[in-house]
Design an enzyme around this catalytic site. Structure first.
Site, PDB file in Angstrom:
ATOM      1  N   ASP A 104       0.951  -1.223  -0.203  1.00 58.69           N
ATOM      2  CA  ASP A 104      -0.309  -0.697   0.168  1.00 58.69           C
ATOM      3  C   ASP A 104       0.588   1.465   0.092  1.00 58.69           C
ATOM      4  OD1 ASP A 104      -0.810  -0.948   3.320  1.00 58.69           O
ATOM      5  OD2 ASP A 104       1.015   0.118   2.580  1.00 58.69           O
ATOM      6  N   HIS A 119       6.699  -7.339  -1.527  1.00 58.09           N
ATOM      7  CA  HIS A 119       5.613  -7.828  -2.166  1.00 58.09           C
ATOM      8  C   HIS A 119       5.369  -6.420  -3.178  1.00 58.09           C
ATOM      9  CE1 HIS A 119       4.065 -11.270   0.935  1.00 58.09           C
ATOM     10  NE2 HIS A 119       6.112 -11.861   0.007  1.00 58.09           N
ATOM     11  N   CYS A 150       4.305  -2.447 -25.894  1.00 56.99           N
ATOM     12  CA  CYS A 150       4.310  -4.469 -26.924  1.00 56.99           C
ATOM     13  C   CYS A 150       2.805  -4.771 -27.054  1.00 56.99           C
ATOM     14  CB  CYS A 150       5.638  -5.323 -26.575  1.00 56.99           C
ATOM     15  SG  CYS A 150       3.757  -5.475 -24.702  1.00 56.99           S
ATOM     16  N   GLY A 187       2.625  -6.962  12.349  1.00 64.87           N
ATOM     17  CA  GLY A 187       0.681  -6.794  12.431  1.00 64.87           C
ATOM     18  C   GLY A 187       1.071  -8.318  10.891  1.00 64.87           C
ATOM     19  N   THR A 188       1.258  -9.187  11.709  1.00 68.97           N
ATOM     20  CA  THR A 188       1.841 -10.287  10.065  1.00 68.97           C
ATOM     21  C   THR A 188       1.352 -11.155  10.688  1.00 68.97           C
ATOM     22  OG1 THR A 188       3.176 -11.215   8.274  1.00 68.97           O
ATOM     23  CG2 THR A 188       4.659 -10.342  11.137  1.00 68.97           C
ATOM     24  N   SER A 189       0.498 -12.727  10.689  1.00 69.45           N
ATOM     25  CA  SER A 189       0.024 -13.237  10.643  1.00 69.45           C
ATOM     26  C   SER A 189       1.509 -14.879  10.380  1.00 69.45           C
ATOM     27  CB  SER A 189      -1.034 -14.216   9.983  1.00 69.45           C
ATOM     28  OG  SER A 189      -1.201 -14.345   9.279  1.00 69.45           O
TER      29      SER A 189
HETATM   30  C1  BV8 Z   1       7.166 -17.552  -3.421  1.00 68.02           C
HETATM   31  C2  BV8 Z   1       1.162  -9.435  -2.968  1.00 68.02           C
HETATM   32  C3  BV8 Z   1       8.196 -19.363  -5.522  1.00 68.02           C
HETATM   33  C4  BV8 Z   1      -0.210  -9.281  -3.664  1.00 68.02           C
HETATM   34  C5  BV8 Z   1       0.714 -10.928  -1.318  1.00 68.02           C
HETATM   35  C6  BV8 Z   1       3.284 -23.744   1.630  1.00 68.02           C
HETATM   36  C7  BV8 Z   1       4.132 -23.637   2.713  1.00 68.02           C
HETATM   37  C8  BV8 Z   1       4.451 -22.737   2.768  1.00 68.02           C
HETATM   38  C9  BV8 Z   1       4.994 -21.457   1.867  1.00 68.02           C
HETATM   39  C10 BV8 Z   1       4.136 -22.207   0.245  1.00 68.02           C
HETATM   40  C11 BV8 Z   1       3.226 -23.046   0.506  1.00 68.02           C
HETATM   41  N1  BV8 Z   1       2.605 -23.158  -1.359  1.00 68.02           N
HETATM   42  C12 BV8 Z   1       2.982 -22.528  -1.173  1.00 68.02           C
HETATM   43  C13 BV8 Z   1       3.923 -21.058  -0.629  1.00 68.02           C
HETATM   44  C14 BV8 Z   1       4.331 -20.321  -0.849  1.00 68.02           C
HETATM   45  C15 BV8 Z   1       3.558 -19.115  -1.171  1.00 68.02           C
HETATM   46  C16 BV8 Z   1       3.263 -18.887   0.439  1.00 68.02           C
HETATM   47  O1  BV8 Z   1       3.878 -18.287   1.593  1.00 68.02           O
HETATM   48  N2  BV8 Z   1       1.749 -19.784   0.626  1.00 68.02           N
HETATM   49  C17 BV8 Z   1       1.057 -19.254   2.107  1.00 68.02           C
HETATM   50  C18 BV8 Z   1      -0.282 -18.671   2.120  1.00 68.02           C
HETATM   51  C19 BV8 Z   1       1.491 -20.714   2.900  1.00 68.02           C
HETATM   52  N3  BV8 Z   1       4.762 -18.145  -1.799  1.00 68.02           N
HETATM   53  C20 BV8 Z   1       4.689 -17.307  -2.395  1.00 68.02           C
HETATM   54  O2  BV8 Z   1       3.713 -18.026  -2.979  1.00 68.02           O
HETATM   55  C21 BV8 Z   1       6.193 -16.863  -2.359  1.00 68.02           C
HETATM   56  N4  BV8 Z   1       6.348 -16.481  -3.663  1.00 68.02           N
HETATM   57  O3  BV8 Z   1       7.046 -18.471  -2.475  1.00 68.02           O
HETATM   58  O4  BV8 Z   1       7.478 -18.010  -4.789  1.00 68.02           O
HETATM   59  C22 BV8 Z   1       9.007 -19.231  -6.370  1.00 68.02           C
HETATM   60  C23 BV8 Z   1      10.872 -18.801  -6.201  1.00 68.02           C
HETATM   61  C24 BV8 Z   1      11.140 -18.541  -7.000  1.00 68.02           C
HETATM   62  C25 BV8 Z   1      10.762 -19.056  -8.659  1.00 68.02           C
HETATM   63  C26 BV8 Z   1       9.450 -18.835  -8.865  1.00 68.02           C
HETATM   64  C27 BV8 Z   1       8.849 -19.155  -7.472  1.00 68.02           C
HETATM   65  C28 BV8 Z   1       4.739 -15.233  -2.595  1.00 68.02           C
HETATM   66  C29 BV8 Z   1       4.182 -14.530  -1.436  1.00 68.02           C
HETATM   67  C30 BV8 Z   1       4.230 -13.770  -1.766  1.00 68.02           C
HETATM   68  C31 BV8 Z   1       2.288 -13.098  -2.375  1.00 68.02           C
HETATM   69  N5  BV8 Z   1       1.757 -11.525  -2.392  1.00 68.02           N
HETATM   70  N6  BV8 Z   1       1.223  -9.759  -1.415  1.00 68.02           N
HETATM   71  C32 BV8 Z   1      -1.104  -8.485  -3.320  1.00 68.02           C
HETATM   72  O5  BV8 Z   1      -1.059  -7.902  -1.972  1.00 68.02           O
HETATM   73  O6  BV8 Z   1      -2.150  -8.906  -3.656  1.00 68.02           O
HETATM   74  S1  BV8 Z   1       1.500 -12.276   0.063  1.00 68.02           S
HETATM   75  C33 BV8 Z   1       0.093 -10.767   1.394  1.00 68.02           C
HETATM   76  O7  BV8 Z   1      -0.263 -11.768   2.654  1.00 68.02           O
HETATM   77  C34 BV8 Z   1       0.441  -9.620   1.565  1.00 68.02           C
HETATM   78  O8  BV8 Z   1       1.592  -8.649   1.353  1.00 68.02           O
HETATM   79  C35 BV8 Z   1       0.475  -9.672   3.183  1.00 68.02           C
HETATM   80  O9  BV8 Z   1       0.741  -8.631   3.522  1.00 68.02           O
HETATM   81  C36 BV8 Z   1       0.594 -11.141   2.945  1.00 68.02           C
HETATM   82  C37 BV8 Z   1       1.401 -11.583   4.215  1.00 68.02           C
HETATM   83  O10 BV8 Z   1      -0.025 -11.596   4.859  1.00 68.02           O
HETATM   84  P1  BV8 Z   1       0.064 -10.748   6.873  1.00 68.02           P
HETATM   85  O11 BV8 Z   1       0.664  -8.910   5.955  1.00 68.02           O
HETATM   86  O12 BV8 Z   1       0.558 -11.545   7.164  1.00 68.02           O
HETATM   87  O13 BV8 Z   1      -1.215 -10.146   6.777  1.00 68.02           O
HETATM   88  P2  BV8 Z   1      -2.643 -11.463   7.244  1.00 68.02           P
HETATM   89  O14 BV8 Z   1      -4.379 -11.029   7.085  1.00 68.02           O
HETATM   90  O15 BV8 Z   1      -2.098 -12.564   7.365  1.00 68.02           O
HETATM   91  O16 BV8 Z   1      -2.496 -10.981   9.367  1.00 68.02           O
HETATM   92  C38 BV8 Z   1      -2.523  -9.624   8.927  1.00 68.02           C
HETATM   93  C39 BV8 Z   1      -1.975 -10.481  11.013  1.00 68.02           C
HETATM   94  O17 BV8 Z   1      -2.324  -8.995  11.428  1.00 68.02           O
HETATM   95  C40 BV8 Z   1      -3.117 -10.781  11.873  1.00 68.02           C
HETATM   96  O18 BV8 Z   1      -2.586 -11.569  12.658  1.00 68.02           O
HETATM   97  C41 BV8 Z   1      -4.025 -10.096  12.777  1.00 68.02           C
HETATM   98  O19 BV8 Z   1      -3.717 -10.705  14.286  1.00 68.02           O
HETATM   99  C42 BV8 Z   1      -2.915  -8.594  12.768  1.00 68.02           C
HETATM  100  N7  BV8 Z   1      -3.644  -8.150  13.174  1.00 68.02           N
HETATM  101  C43 BV8 Z   1      -4.779  -7.213  12.748  1.00 68.02           C
HETATM  102  N8  BV8 Z   1      -4.713  -6.277  12.706  1.00 68.02           N
HETATM  103  C44 BV8 Z   1      -3.939  -5.333  13.397  1.00 68.02           C
HETATM  104  C45 BV8 Z   1      -2.549  -6.302  13.916  1.00 68.02           C
HETATM  105  N9  BV8 Z   1      -1.836  -6.214  14.376  1.00 68.02           N
HETATM  106  C46 BV8 Z   1      -1.727  -5.321  15.013  1.00 68.02           C
HETATM  107  N10 BV8 Z   1      -3.129  -4.575  14.936  1.00 68.02           N
HETATM  108  C47 BV8 Z   1      -3.754  -4.084  14.390  1.00 68.02           C
HETATM  109  N11 BV8 Z   1      -4.746  -3.384  14.201  1.00 68.02           N
HETATM  110 ZN    ZN Z   2       5.160  -4.059 -22.542  1.00 66.30          ZN
END
Ligand code: BV8
Ligand code: ZN
Length: 245
Positions: A104, A119, A150, A187-189
């Site tokens: 953001d 990200h 392109c 702020g990350t899970s």
């Molecule tokens: C990759 C951009 C390989 C897009 C995002 C199985 C096991 C392990 C890993 C994997 C698996 N299967 C696949 C994978 C890999 C995968 C992954 O990790 N999957 C997860 C779901 C298991 N990862 C990937 O695919 C990554 N790439 O591995 O590539 C590769 C290598 C070489 C060549 C080719 C390929 C890419 C990951 C990036 C994905 N893109 N965002 C978009 O935004 O549209 S991720 C997305 O989730 C956001 O960026 C977000 O930030 C991120 C993580 O979530 P959080 O930020 O933690 O947010 P969440 O809601 O989960 O939690 C918020 C927390 O805040 C909560 O705990 C809540 O309690 C707390 N909270 C709420 N309010 C407050 C607060 N805390 C404090 N104050 C508050 N007020």
């Molecule tokens: Zn292009």
């Protein structure tokens, strides 16, 4: 809020501090976290099902519209006190690195300087084929805008699930985590990899790990200090307790 004297002492004398933030750090700015249910017409979709190359390949318009909707939502929000507290912490720490999973742009908007966007950034748009960045694009609601160079489809400059993170940012984040004396996870899970591994890299290299999150996460039992509550409330109080501001 009371903070352990030991943590205050660590932060007062720390030269190298690294921070990882997730969607929770932007929640008090009014942005939904990734795990929150989507609102309105997007309620029937899970973010993971839209934030992927497969989703874009099968229905580019749906994915483009989802990001257009999110870009509009971001235009209306401002950094919250937690973002500004991190700027103050950076101003008072000789070597400070802010690593964010958030797309953001709110950390830079608040004034943070050394920011690593693992990200990408939803406000940037690039060609899915040749990678050229687009400053503006047609607002034709029928089809996904195309690249002026392109004619490839435009897409948000974010990292989708299954896509590699930007190498330079990831390498700098790993170095910053490993070299840190104090590492914050805010702020990350702690579910998404490889970002979630940074806290463990820091811990394995002797960093003091501090979690600030609304609820416990898999990192909590491994953190040296864990504060559960709103980062927009806890961070300003921590900065006040350490630096008196
Ligand atoms: C990759 C951009 C390989 C897009 C995002 C199985 C096991 C392990 C890993 C994997 C698996 N299967 C696949 C994978 C890999 C995968 C992954 O990790 N999957 C997860 C779901 C298991 N990862 C990937 O695919 C990554 N790439 O591995 O590539 C590769 C290598 C070489 C060549 C080719 C390929 C890419 C990951 C990036 C994905 N893109 N965002 C978009 O935004 O549209 S991720 C997305 O989730 C956001 O960026 C977000 O930030 C991120 C993580 O979530 P959080 O930020 O933690 O947010 P969440 O809601 O989960 O939690 C918020 C927390 O805040 C909560 O705990 C809540 O309690 C707390 N909270 C709420 N309010 C407050 C607060 N805390 C404090 N104050 C508050 N007020
Ligand atoms: Zn292009």
């Amino acid at each position: 809020m009371e903070f352990p004297a030991e943590l205050i002492r660590f932060l007062k004398k720390a030269d190298r501090v690294s921070v990882l933030t997730g969607a929770g750090a932007s929640q008090e700015s009014g942005l939904r976290t990734f795990r929150d249910a989507q609102s309105g017409l997007w309620a029937q979709y899970k973010p993971q099902d839209l934030a992927s190359p497969e989703a874009f390949a099968s229905d580019p318009k749906l994915v483009w519209d989802w990001y257009a909707w999110r870009r509009e939502a971001i235009k209306g929000v401002r950094p919250n006190p937690g973002h500004y507290a991190l700027v103050e912490m950076e101003n008072r720490t000789p070597s400070f690195t802010l690593i964010t999973q958030n797309v953001d742009g709110l950390h830079r908007f608040a004034g943070s300087r050394n920011v690593l966007e693992l990200h990408g950034n939803i406000l940037r748009v690039r060609c899915a084929d040749c990678g050229t960045f687009a400053e503006e694009w047609g607002d034709d609601t029928e089809s996904v805008p195309r690249c002026g160079k392109c004619n490839g489809l435009l897409r948000p400059d974010v990292v989708w699930f299954g896509e590699a993170l930007p190498r330079a940012e990831l390498e700098s984040a790993v170095v910053a985590a490993r070299q840190s004396q104090v590492f914050f996870s805010i702020g990350t899970s702690g579910v998404v990899q490889p970002a979630a591994a940074l806290a463990h890299a820091a811990r394995n290299n002797g960093s003091v790990v501090v979690e600030i999150n609304a609820e416990p996460t898999p990192l909590t039992p491994k953190a040296d200090f864990a504060f559960h509550g709103k980062s927009g409330e806890i961070l300003p109080e921590l900065v006040k307790a350490v630096w008196g501001i």
